[in-house]
Every structure is written in structure tokens, then in C-alpha cells.
Enzyme design. Sequence first.
Site, PDB file in Angstrom:
ATOM      1  N   GLY A  35     -23.265 -18.376  -6.027  1.00  0.00           N
ATOM      2  CA  GLY A  35     -22.904 -19.193  -5.656  1.00  0.00           C
ATOM      3  C   GLY A  35     -21.977 -20.368  -6.621  1.00  0.00           C
ATOM      4  N   ARG A  36     -23.020 -20.147  -7.891  1.00  0.00           N
ATOM      5  CA  ARG A  36     -22.284 -21.133  -9.100  1.00  0.00           C
ATOM      6  C   ARG A  36     -21.759 -20.294  -9.384  1.00  0.00           C
ATOM      7  NH1 ARG A  36     -27.351 -19.973  -8.679  1.00  0.00           N
ATOM      8  NH2 ARG A  36     -28.645 -18.679 -10.385  1.00  0.00           N
TER       9      ARG A  36
ATOM     10  N   LYS B   2     -33.756 -25.454   1.527  1.00  0.00           N
ATOM     11  CA  LYS B   2     -33.029 -24.828   2.517  1.00  0.00           C
ATOM     12  C   LYS B   2     -33.969 -24.686   3.840  1.00  0.00           C
ATOM     13  CE  LYS B   2     -28.959 -22.758   0.997  1.00  0.00           C
ATOM     14  NZ  LYS B   2     -27.700 -22.556   0.759  1.00  0.00           N
TER      15      LYS B   2
ATOM     16  N   HIS C  41     -21.951 -45.677 -25.521  1.00  0.00           N
ATOM     17  CA  HIS C  41     -22.230 -47.072 -25.427  1.00  0.00           C
ATOM     18  C   HIS C  41     -22.974 -47.490 -24.512  1.00  0.00           C
ATOM     19  CE1 HIS C  41     -18.174 -48.598 -27.234  1.00  0.00           C
ATOM     20  NE2 HIS C  41     -18.473 -47.940 -26.784  1.00  0.00           N
TER      21      HIS C  41
ATOM     22  N   GLU D 108     -30.087 -24.370 -12.250  1.00  0.00           N
ATOM     23  CA  GLU D 108     -29.948 -23.330 -11.827  1.00  0.00           C
ATOM     24  C   GLU D 108     -30.041 -21.234 -12.076  1.00  0.00           C
ATOM     25  OE1 GLU D 108     -28.482 -24.692  -7.545  1.00  0.00           O
ATOM     26  OE2 GLU D 108     -27.080 -22.563  -7.033  1.00  0.00           O
TER      27      GLU D 108
ATOM     28  N   GLU E 197     -26.399 -28.457   5.305  1.00  0.00           N
ATOM     29  CA  GLU E 197     -26.035 -30.080   5.154  1.00  0.00           C
ATOM     30  C   GLU E 197     -24.112 -29.477   5.366  1.00  0.00           C
ATOM     31  OE1 GLU E 197     -27.619 -28.126   2.904  1.00  0.00           O
ATOM     32  OE2 GLU E 197     -29.101 -29.531   1.776  1.00  0.00           O
TER      33      GLU E 197
ATOM     34  N   LYS F  90     -20.917 -19.807   1.469  1.00  0.00           N
ATOM     35  CA  LYS F  90     -21.228 -18.068   1.253  1.00  0.00           C
ATOM     36  C   LYS F  90     -21.436 -17.568   2.773  1.00  0.00           C
ATOM     37  CE  LYS F  90     -23.544 -15.195  -1.856  1.00  0.00           C
ATOM     38  NZ  LYS F  90     -24.251 -14.764  -3.517  1.00  0.00           N
TER      39      LYS F  90
HETATM   40  C1  G6Q Z   1     -25.479 -21.528  -6.040  1.00  0.00           C
HETATM   41  C2  G6Q Z   1     -26.383 -21.744  -4.991  1.00  0.00           C
HETATM   42  C3  G6Q Z   1     -26.371 -22.553  -3.792  1.00  0.00           C
HETATM   43  C4  G6Q Z   1     -24.792 -22.082  -3.560  1.00  0.00           C
HETATM   44  C5  G6Q Z   1     -25.173 -24.002  -1.859  1.00  0.00           C
HETATM   45  C6  G6Q Z   1     -24.453 -23.576  -0.776  1.00  0.00           C
HETATM   46  O1  G6Q Z   1     -25.614 -19.932  -6.880  1.00  0.00           O
HETATM   47  O2  G6Q Z   1     -27.398 -20.557  -4.094  1.00  0.00           O
HETATM   48  O3  G6Q Z   1     -26.576 -24.052  -5.098  1.00  0.00           O
HETATM   49  O4  G6Q Z   1     -24.291 -22.612  -3.470  1.00  0.00           O
HETATM   50  O5  G6Q Z   1     -26.654 -23.748  -1.541  1.00  0.00           O
HETATM   51  O6  G6Q Z   1     -24.550 -22.432  -0.407  1.00  0.00           O
HETATM   52  P1  G6Q Z   1     -23.559 -21.339   0.738  1.00  0.00           P
HETATM   53  O7  G6Q Z   1     -22.228 -21.120  -0.012  1.00  0.00           O
HETATM   54  O8  G6Q Z   1     -23.738 -20.287   1.386  1.00  0.00           O
HETATM   55  O9  G6Q Z   1     -23.234 -22.554   1.705  1.00  0.00           O
END
Ligand code: G6Q
Length: 544
Positions: A271-272, A508, A388, A357, A216, A210
Amino acid sequence: MSNSVAPLSERASWKALQLHAESVKARHLRQLFAEDPQRGERLVIDSAGIYFDYSKNRVTDETLSLLFRLAEESDLRGRIDAMFGGERINITENRAVLHTALRAPKGSHVYFDGEDVVPAVHEVLDKMYAFAERIRGGDWKGHTGATIKNIVNIGIGGSDLGPVMAYEALKDSSLRELTFRFVSNIDGTDFAEATKDLSPEETLFVISSKTFTTLETMTNARTARAWSLAALKDDAAVAKHFVAVSTNAAEVSKFGIDTANMFEFWDWVGGRYSMDSAIGISTLLAIGTENFKALLSGFHEMDEHFRTTPFEQNIPVLLGLLTLWNTNFLDAHSIAVLPYDQYLKRFPAYLQQLTMESNGKHVTVTGKHVNYETGPIYWGEPGTNGQHSFYQLIHQGTRLVPCDFIAFIDSLNPLGSHHDYLTANVFAQSEALAFGKTADEVKAEGTVDWLVPHRVFEGNRPSNTFLIQGLTPSVLGKLVAMYEHAVFVQGIIWEIDSFDQWGVELGKVLSQRIIPELQSPEEPVLKHDSSTNALIRRYRSLKK
Ligand code: G6Q
């Protein structure tokens, strides 16, 4: 939160629920079922293709009516309208929360700041569909003219968990000629293992971020570019082997990806909550346009069910309220999500992010420390594997772990008696959790006296069962939307902002300070605590 709503612990219904919980705690599900022989048929909702049996919860009719009163007193109806209406309900980030617009059908209208966002959503979808057809049909060639056979999604958190989960969940509908890999971890092993057996000529990377600034993802993306160019030896190859999904066009072009190969989404998609936006492009590449449209229509059907159905018959409302009941009034701290379908093996991991989250917050929207529990811990594994291992604790441990069982009537791989055996297990588990086995029953089986206490199951352990015809793309959309909205219901009642994630933002920035301390050739001046300083020194002195 509107001003007319009293703080949660002062609402009349909250206080009434606290009192009422004492009487419910004294009762056993055995009694509740004995008193009402129709309970198992009465406490169900059969709607939107989901049969939701909530009868094995420790609730009475009074509990339910108090919970619905709590929802009313919390202005849940008004807040649902605010979310769907594009208000900036994510107050700490001053953003609207409009993931529901991502699945709004063409021609419908969703307004944000006076502008209808649906045309833009469909413009991106149409661009995605056209791209997917070119890849799936073999028309999109790599730099050397080779057909693209491998798709590697690079993203993390919300830009990874949804795509991975959906890819696994819908594998039955996926194009097997394409290989899919997902790289999220900054641990180089993730990238190395995902690409080891792939040919750069035939590999397309989807950089999903996003913000397009996440450490990462950008680190993995740079490694991917170097991996590609080491073989293809021409910067022009990037245009054929990299596409981006982002809200940040400037960073995308800075990275070297042509914005013509960028699929956009918007800051009103968290994001989620983004697996049905362009972040879902890997899903689309796997399952194709018609299946992706079915996924979106499943989401939309659940949105409409949530938006329009009276609370008493509303699946996400009830699921949210029951979770809240178990959490706040029966002292449960976690929820086990137990899908009895191997394709849903990543569903619990996906739900962990969605739920924790969103609702792992300790202050209210007005910045006050809450004086009640908020989001429970979500965890789980597909049945029957979990049986199990950890089910022991759920059956006989000292903690109350409410369970969400998800089961399907039809198997996508009907082999002999497998599916009946699988389904018998899910029904048996919820039955055993609810009713247990008394000492008398154990004795009647001929158990010697000293062994009896070990073989007693107290029961009275709550569960929900979702029984659905089959796992289709549309059903996956419904299931995800159901949990999204249940999370929303809880967040509204708990008065928290379910749509920010300051805890993630912290992670971050924290590492940025330590990276140069690990890498600088000179001994850095360390100003952390003594433990962190010692760990940094040890790493520096011992690393090869
Ligand atoms: C989701 C969070 C988080 C995010 C990641 C990746 O709701 O904000 O999990 O999706 O940190 O972020 P980017 O898409 O900006 O790389």
C-alpha cells in the site's frame, strides 16, 4: 535473509562502529570542517539530478567506510538483487516486493514466479491514460450528460497519502478546471466537508483500496454511492460516477462497480509503495499522461541509480546508512523532514507512513526480539513555517534531531525576492545547526553575562541537504524512490521485514468487536477491561 549473515549485533563492522562512535561523539562538526577545508565539497553526491550534501553529518571517513562495510556484511547487494529480482522478500506475507516494476519502461523485463510482469503493468497504464484523456478532455459524461468537473478519491493509508501528497506536490502541473478532493477518515466530517459544495452530476468517485474491504474506505464509498444516487436517482449512474482501483475484482463488482471501470494492481505492491500504480490515478487525472510518464521515469531513474551505483556514490544507500548511524550510534530518535517548498507540504506526512510503517518493527525476520533501535520517528513541516515553531527544540533542546532539508534552485512561483529569502533560510538553518554559536561569540556581540547561556547554540546537530534544480514530476518520483530505497537499506541491516504491517492489520480487526456493542439496542455484555467497558457504557448512555 541469507544464512551466511551473522545477527546484526555480532557483525564485526557493527562492533567496530560501536567503538568508533565513542570517538566521534567527542568531536564537533566545527573541528571536522576545520580539519578538512574541502569537506563541504567532498562529502556530497551529485547524481540523478540530486545534489546530496551529507557533509554536515557527524561522520569521518572512517565512519563512512565502517558503514559501507556494515552494508557489505549485511549482504545489502544480494538483497537489492533479491528485491528487484522478484523474490518473496516480504516473508511474513510471503509476497514479492516489486514496486520497482511499476515504473519499469515498456519493453524491459521484471520476472515474478517466472512471468514477466512488465506487460501487465503497461496494459493497466495504457488503460489509465485512455481514461484520463476522456475525463480531462470532457468526453466522459456523467449520468445526466454533464461534464465531470470533480474527482473525489476515497482511500486511506497507502491508498490516500501518496495521492494527496502527489496532488499537492504537482499542483503547478495540474489541470485547474478539475477539482480534486480526498476523503480518508471514517469521521463523517471528512466526507461531508469534501462534498458539501459539489454537484453529484459532475462528480466522479475513485474508490482506491487494494483489498476493497477496509472499513473506512468501504464506509465512505457506500456513503458516496448514497450521496450520488440520492441526486441521480438511478442505479445505472454508478457506472458513470464510480471507478475502482483494487486488486480485488470480486469485491469491486459486489459493490456494484463494473470491472470494466476497475484499474488493477497486484499483491506484490505494498500500500505505501503504491502511489505510482493505479492508486495514482487521481495524480494522473490532475497532471495528465505526459507528466505522469515523467513521474514514473523519475522513479525509474532513481531505481537504476540505486540498483547499479557503487555504495559510496549511491544516494539511497548513503541516506539509509546515515539515518542508521544517527539512530543506532548517536542515539537520535527522530528525523525531521523539512522541505523548503510549499508544494511539498504533505511530503512529511507521506514519509511518516513510508518510513514508520515499514521500519517500526521490533522483531527480526527470524522472529527474534531486536537488541538495537529500529525505525526512527519521522515528522516535519515545510520551511520556513517550522522555523517559527519547533526549530527551537532542534537548535537548543536536549534531544538530537537529525534533519533532512530539501531545497530547490528554481521556484515554480518566482515572486520578487521570495525565493532567495527562502533559500537563504534553509542554508542558514543547516549552518546554524552544525556550527552553533559559542559563548565567546555571544559575549562578543555585547550580550550581558547572565543572558549568555540562553543565547549559546551548541551546534553539532547533523543534517542532510538535498539541493535540486526544480520540483518537477520527474524529481518527485526521484525523491520518493530515494526514500523508499533508503528505508529498504535500513530494514535489511536491521534484519526486519519492511514490507508487512501487522500493527495496521490489528487496527482493522479491533474495532469490529466494539461496533455492535455501541449499536445494539439491548445492553451488551461487555468483556473488556474496566476502562474500556466504562467508556462504552458512557458513550451509549450519553449519545443523542
Ligand atoms: C500500507 C498499509 C495501509 C493500507 C491501508 C489501506 O502499506 O497496508 O496503510 O494502505 O490500510 O488499505 P486498502 O488499500 O486495502 O484499503
